[in-house]
Design a protein around this motif. Structure first.
Motif, PDB file in Angstrom:
ATOM      1  N   HIS A 284       5.251  12.385  -2.441  1.00 46.76           N
ATOM      2  CA  HIS A 284       5.313  12.367  -1.374  1.00 46.76           C
ATOM      3  C   HIS A 284       5.250  10.830  -0.604  1.00 46.76           C
ATOM      4  CE1 HIS A 284       5.035  16.471  -0.760  1.00 46.76           C
ATOM      5  NE2 HIS A 284       3.450  16.671  -1.582  1.00 46.76           N
ATOM      6  N   ALA A 285       3.971  10.473  -1.297  1.00 46.88           N
ATOM      7  CA  ALA A 285       4.047   8.744  -0.684  1.00 46.88           C
ATOM      8  C   ALA A 285       3.251   7.513  -1.743  1.00 46.88           C
ATOM      9  CB  ALA A 285       3.393   8.877   1.113  1.00 46.88           C
ATOM     10  N   LEU A 286       3.170   6.537  -1.276  1.00 46.28           N
ATOM     11  CA  LEU A 286       2.680   5.525  -1.935  1.00 46.28           C
ATOM     12  C   LEU A 286       1.316   4.716  -1.032  1.00 46.28           C
ATOM     13  CD1 LEU A 286       3.207   4.796  -5.525  1.00 46.28           C
ATOM     14  CD2 LEU A 286       4.485   3.447  -4.327  1.00 46.28           C
ATOM     15  N   GLU A 287       1.002   4.500  -1.096  1.00 47.58           N
ATOM     16  CA  GLU A 287       0.040   3.287  -0.925  1.00 47.58           C
ATOM     17  C   GLU A 287       0.009   2.287  -0.954  1.00 47.58           C
ATOM     18  OE1 GLU A 287      -3.519   4.592   1.888  1.00 47.58           O
ATOM     19  OE2 GLU A 287      -1.909   6.169   2.178  1.00 47.58           O
ATOM     20  N   MET A 288      -0.602   0.965  -1.493  1.00 48.84           N
ATOM     21  CA  MET A 288      -1.074  -0.237  -2.257  1.00 48.84           C
ATOM     22  C   MET A 288      -1.896  -0.884  -1.304  1.00 48.84           C
ATOM     23  SD  MET A 288       1.784  -0.770  -4.707  1.00 48.84           S
ATOM     24  CE  MET A 288       1.256  -1.249  -5.645  1.00 48.84           C
ATOM     25  N   GLU A 289      -3.125  -0.623  -1.353  1.00 46.84           N
ATOM     26  CA  GLU A 289      -4.062  -2.054  -1.118  1.00 46.84           C
ATOM     27  C   GLU A 289      -4.394  -3.639  -2.129  1.00 46.84           C
ATOM     28  OE1 GLU A 289      -6.408  -1.657   2.238  1.00 46.84           O
ATOM     29  OE2 GLU A 289      -5.733  -0.031   2.942  1.00 46.84           O
ATOM     30  N   LEU A 290      -3.022  -4.401  -2.310  1.00 43.87           N
ATOM     31  CA  LEU A 290      -4.198  -5.345  -3.189  1.00 43.87           C
ATOM     32  C   LEU A 290      -4.120  -7.055  -2.378  1.00 43.87           C
ATOM     33  CD1 LEU A 290      -0.422  -4.800  -5.655  1.00 43.87           C
ATOM     34  CD2 LEU A 290      -3.468  -4.007  -5.615  1.00 43.87           C
ATOM     35  N   ALA A 291      -4.487  -7.801  -3.255  1.00 42.13           N
ATOM     36  CA  ALA A 291      -5.114  -9.269  -2.521  1.00 42.13           C
ATOM     37  C   ALA A 291      -4.043  -9.986  -2.015  1.00 42.13           C
ATOM     38  CB  ALA A 291      -5.461  -9.270  -3.907  1.00 42.13           C
ATOM     39  N   ASP A 292      -2.641  -9.712  -2.756  1.00 43.56           N
ATOM     40  CA  ASP A 292      -2.377 -11.118  -1.364  1.00 43.56           C
ATOM     41  C   ASP A 292      -0.860  -9.922  -0.176  1.00 43.56           C
ATOM     42  OD1 ASP A 292      -0.854 -10.000  -3.266  1.00 43.56           O
ATOM     43  OD2 ASP A 292       0.044 -11.527  -4.154  1.00 43.56           O
ATOM     44  N   PHE A 293      -0.705  -8.069  -0.635  1.00 38.67           N
ATOM     45  CA  PHE A 293       0.060  -8.061   0.244  1.00 38.67           C
ATOM     46  C   PHE A 293      -0.397  -6.329   0.417  1.00 38.67           C
ATOM     47  CE2 PHE A 293       1.800  -6.943  -3.557  1.00 38.67           C
ATOM     48  CZ  PHE A 293       2.373  -5.261  -3.009  1.00 38.67           C
ATOM     49  N   THR A 294      -0.912  -5.162   1.295  1.00 39.10           N
ATOM     50  CA  THR A 294      -0.499  -4.309   1.678  1.00 39.10           C
ATOM     51  C   THR A 294       0.601  -3.217   1.759  1.00 39.10           C
ATOM     52  OG1 THR A 294      -1.771  -4.958   3.330  1.00 39.10           O
ATOM     53  CG2 THR A 294      -1.032  -2.739   3.184  1.00 39.10           C
ATOM     54  N   ALA A 295       1.039  -2.993   1.163  1.00 38.21           N
ATOM     55  CA  ALA A 295       2.311  -1.177   1.474  1.00 38.21           C
ATOM     56  C   ALA A 295       2.589  -0.445   1.608  1.00 38.21           C
ATOM     57  CB  ALA A 295       3.114  -1.857   0.228  1.00 38.21           C
ATOM     58  N   VAL A 296       3.254   0.195   2.129  1.00 36.99           N
ATOM     59  CA  VAL A 296       3.197   1.878   2.124  1.00 36.99           C
ATOM     60  C   VAL A 296       4.489   2.490   2.335  1.00 36.99           C
ATOM     61  CG1 VAL A 296       2.673   3.645   3.838  1.00 36.99           C
ATOM     62  CG2 VAL A 296       0.681   2.222   4.393  1.00 36.99           C
ATOM     63  N   LEU A 297       4.913   3.246   1.228  1.00 32.71           N
ATOM     64  CA  LEU A 297       6.644   3.816   1.106  1.00 32.71           C
ATOM     65  C   LEU A 297       5.847   5.464   1.682  1.00 32.71           C
ATOM     66  CD1 LEU A 297       9.168   4.243  -0.247  1.00 32.71           C
ATOM     67  CD2 LEU A 297       7.848   4.783  -1.660  1.00 32.71           C
ATOM     68  N   ASP A 298       6.438   5.978   2.651  1.00 32.15           N
ATOM     69  CA  ASP A 298       6.100   7.194   3.390  1.00 32.15           C
ATOM     70  C   ASP A 298       7.632   7.319   3.637  1.00 32.15           C
ATOM     71  OD1 ASP A 298       5.083   9.446   4.048  1.00 32.15           O
ATOM     72  OD2 ASP A 298       3.362   8.512   5.442  1.00 32.15           O
ATOM     73  N   GLU A 299       7.685   8.637   4.134  1.00 34.54           N
ATOM     74  CA  GLU A 299       8.814   9.409   4.189  1.00 34.54           C
ATOM     75  C   GLU A 299       8.786   9.422   5.952  1.00 34.54           C
ATOM     76  OE1 GLU A 299       8.999  13.674   3.019  1.00 34.54           O
ATOM     77  OE2 GLU A 299       8.603  13.670   5.158  1.00 34.54           O
ATOM     78  N   LEU A 300      10.524   8.846   6.490  1.00 31.34           N
ATOM     79  CA  LEU A 300      10.850   8.748   8.034  1.00 31.34           C
ATOM     80  C   LEU A 300      10.882  10.109   8.689  1.00 31.34           C
ATOM     81  CD1 LEU A 300       9.597   6.472  10.015  1.00 31.34           C
ATOM     82  CD2 LEU A 300      12.240   5.689   9.295  1.00 31.34           C
ATOM     83  N   THR A 301      12.195  10.161   7.407  1.00 28.22           N
ATOM     84  CA  THR A 301      13.127  11.135   8.458  1.00 28.22           C
ATOM     85  C   THR A 301      13.381  12.133   7.413  1.00 28.22           C
ATOM     86  OG1 THR A 301      15.039  10.143   7.930  1.00 28.22           O
ATOM     87  CG2 THR A 301      14.084  10.093  10.273  1.00 28.22           C
ATOM     88  N   LYS A 302      13.747  13.806   7.637  1.00 27.80           N
ATOM     89  CA  LYS A 302      14.264  14.474   6.508  1.00 27.80           C
ATOM     90  C   LYS A 302      14.820  13.844   5.767  1.00 27.80           C
ATOM     91  CE  LYS A 302      17.087  17.873   8.422  1.00 27.80           C
ATOM     92  NZ  LYS A 302      17.502  17.906   8.956  1.00 27.80           N
ATOM     93  N   ASN A 303      15.974  13.146   5.539  1.00 26.38           N
ATOM     94  CA  ASN A 303      16.634  12.319   4.778  1.00 26.38           C
ATOM     95  C   ASN A 303      15.973  10.845   4.223  1.00 26.38           C
ATOM     96  OD1 ASN A 303      18.571  13.641   4.282  1.00 26.38           O
ATOM     97  ND2 ASN A 303      18.884  13.749   6.325  1.00 26.38           N
ATOM     98  N   THR A 304      14.969  10.369   4.391  1.00 27.66           N
ATOM     99  CA  THR A 304      14.665   8.881   4.213  1.00 27.66           C
ATOM    100  C   THR A 304      13.273   8.342   4.141  1.00 27.66           C
ATOM    101  OG1 THR A 304      14.610   8.106   6.431  1.00 27.66           O
ATOM    102  CG2 THR A 304      16.789   7.942   5.709  1.00 27.66           C
TER     103      THR A 304
END
Ligand code: GTP
Length: 332
Positions: A284-304
Motif C-alpha cells: 500500500h505505502a511506505l514511510e521512512m524517517e532516517l537521520a538525513d531524510f524523510t520519505a513517503v511513497l503513497d497512492e496519489l490517484t487510481k493509477n499513480t
C-alpha cells in the motif's frame, strides 16, 4: 521489434506483468505479433505490440504486413542482443524496419535497446559506446536514443520510463504540479510513478526522468541489484556508492542525489511488491524517517503513486501524507 531471443517478451513480462527476471527463461518464442493494452494514467492506453523476431515473421512484417505493422506507430523500440552472433543480419532487418517506419509513421520516435548488458564483462561502457556508434551509422538521418539494458538491474526501468515519458501528452504540466507539491512539503524532490509498472512518469525536477543520451555507465552485478531491499531507497540520501555504477555527481546538489535514483526505486519497489504477494500481502505505502531524510511513497490517484523525499529534519511523514491526501483531487 528485434531478433528472436533478444529479450523482447522478457522485458514486457517484467515491466507490464510484474514477473520476476528468473521466470523469463520459461518463455517460449512469440508467434507473429502479441498485442497488449495497458491502461496507463486514466484515459491513456498504451497499445504494445510484441513482434516475434524469427526470420519468417520478420520477412512477413516487411512484406505483406508492412502497412499493418508500421502504421500509426508512436514509438519503435528495437532490441539488439549485445553479444549477438548475427550482427550483420540484425542490422539489415533493423534498417529495413526503419525504412518502413519512415514510410508509414514518419513522426515515430526510435529507441534502441542494447540488451543483455549483464553478459558483458566489465568495463561495459566502451562496449556500449561502440555498439551505439554502430547503430547510429546504421540509422542514417533518423534520430535515435540508445540505452544499455538488462532484465537483472534497474537499467530496464530507466529506458522504459524514458520511452513512456515521451508518450505522455501533458508531462510538463505534471512536472509543474509536482514542483508545487514539492514546495508545499518543503521537499527535495517529488516523483510520480505509474501504479502497476512503477515506471517514472514525471518528477518535480525540470529534467526528464532520465537523460536522453546513451548511458555509458557500467551496470551493477545482477546479484547486487537482486539482493537489494527498499531500504536502498537511501539513494535519496547522501551516500553515492552502488556496486560498480559510474556516477556523475552534480557539485551544486547539496544532497548528492544519485542519478540512478528513479529507476532504482522502480526496480526495488517492484521487487518489494513481488515479495509482498508471495506472503499474500498487498503493498500500500511506505514511510521512512532516517537521520538525513524523510520519505513517503503513497497512492496519489487510481493509477499513480507519489514519492516525496525531504531532507528537512523538521518535516514529518504525517505531514507529507496529509499533503498527498490534499493534493489528490488536483491530480485525479
Ligand atoms: P521471440 O519471441 O522469439 O522474438 O524472442 P524474444 O525477443 O521475445 O526473447 P525472450 O524474451 O523470449 O528471451 C529469450 C531469452 O533471453 C530468455 O531465456 C530470457 O531469460 C533471456 N533474457 C532476456 N533478457 C535478458 C537479459 O537482460 N540478460 C540475460 N542474460 N538474459 C536475458
Amino acid at each position: 521489434m528485434g531478433a528472436s531471443g533478444s529479450g523482447k517478451t522478457s522485458m514486457r513480462s517484467l515491466i507490464f506483468s510484474n514477473n520476476p527476471a528468473s521466470l523469463t527463461t520459461r518463455l517460449g518464442a512469440t508467434i507473429d505479433v502479441e498485442q497488449n493494452h495497458v491502461r496507463f494514467l486514466g484515459d491513456l492506453i498504451l497499445n504494445l505490440w510484441d513482434c516475434g523476431g524469427q526470420d519468417a515473421f520478420m520477412d512477413s512484417y516487411l512484406s505483406t504486413q508492412q502497412s499493418t505493422i508500421f502504421q500509426h506507430v508512436g514509438v519503435l523500440i528495437y532490441v539488439f542482443e549485445v553479444e549477438s552472433r548475427s550482427v550483420q543480419r540484425d542490422l539489415e532487418y533493423y534498417t529495413e524496419c526503419l525504412q518502413a517506419l519512415r514510410k508509414f509513421s514518419p513522426d515515430a520516435a526510435v529507441f534502441l535497446l542494447v540488451h543483455k548488458m549483464d553478459l558483458v564483462r566489465p568495463p561495459r561502457g566502451p562496449v556500449l559506446e561502440k555498439k551505439t556508434a554502430e547503430l547510429r551509422a546504421a540509422s542514417g538521418d533518423t534520430e535515435i536514443t540508445v540505452f544499455g539494458t538488462s532484465i537483472y538491474d534497474e537499467s530496464l526501468y530507466k529506458a522504459w520510463s524514458r520511452i513512456v515519458h515521451t508518450l505522455i501528452p501533458n508531462a510538463s504540466v505534471l512536472t509543474k504540479h509536482l514542483g508545487k507539491l514539492a514546495d508545499a512539503c518543503n521537499a527535495t524532490e517529488v516523483v510520480l510513478f505509474e501504479r502497476t509498472t512503477f515506471l517514472v512518469i514525471a518528477t518535480s525536477s525540470q529534467q526528464p526522468p532520465s537523460p536522453p543520451a546513451p548511458a555509458p555507465s557500467d551496470l551493477p552485478p545482477a546479484s547486487a541489484a537482486l539482493s537489494s531491499t527498499p531500504s536502498s531507497l537511501s539513494s535519496f540520501g547522501s551516500h553515492t556508492e552502488h556496486g560498480s555504477l559510474v556516477h556523475q555527481e552534480d557539485d551544486n546538489d547539496p544532497h548528492k542525489l544519485e542519478p540512478t535514483r528513479y529507476e532504482r526505486t522502480s526496480e526495488l519497489i517492484k521487487a518489494f511488491k513481488h515479495s509482498c504477494t508471495r506472503v499474500r500481502e498487498e503493498f500500500h505505502a511506505l514511510e521512512m524517517e532516517l537521520a538525513d531524510f524523510t520519505a513517503v511513497l503513497d497512492e496519489l490517484t487510481k493509477n499513480t503513486y507519489v514519492l516525496i523525499v525531504a531532507h528537512d529534519p523538521t518535516v514529518e511523514t504525517a505531514a507529507l501524507k496529509m499533503n498527498i491526501r490534499l493534493a489528490r483531487k488536483k491530480f485525479e
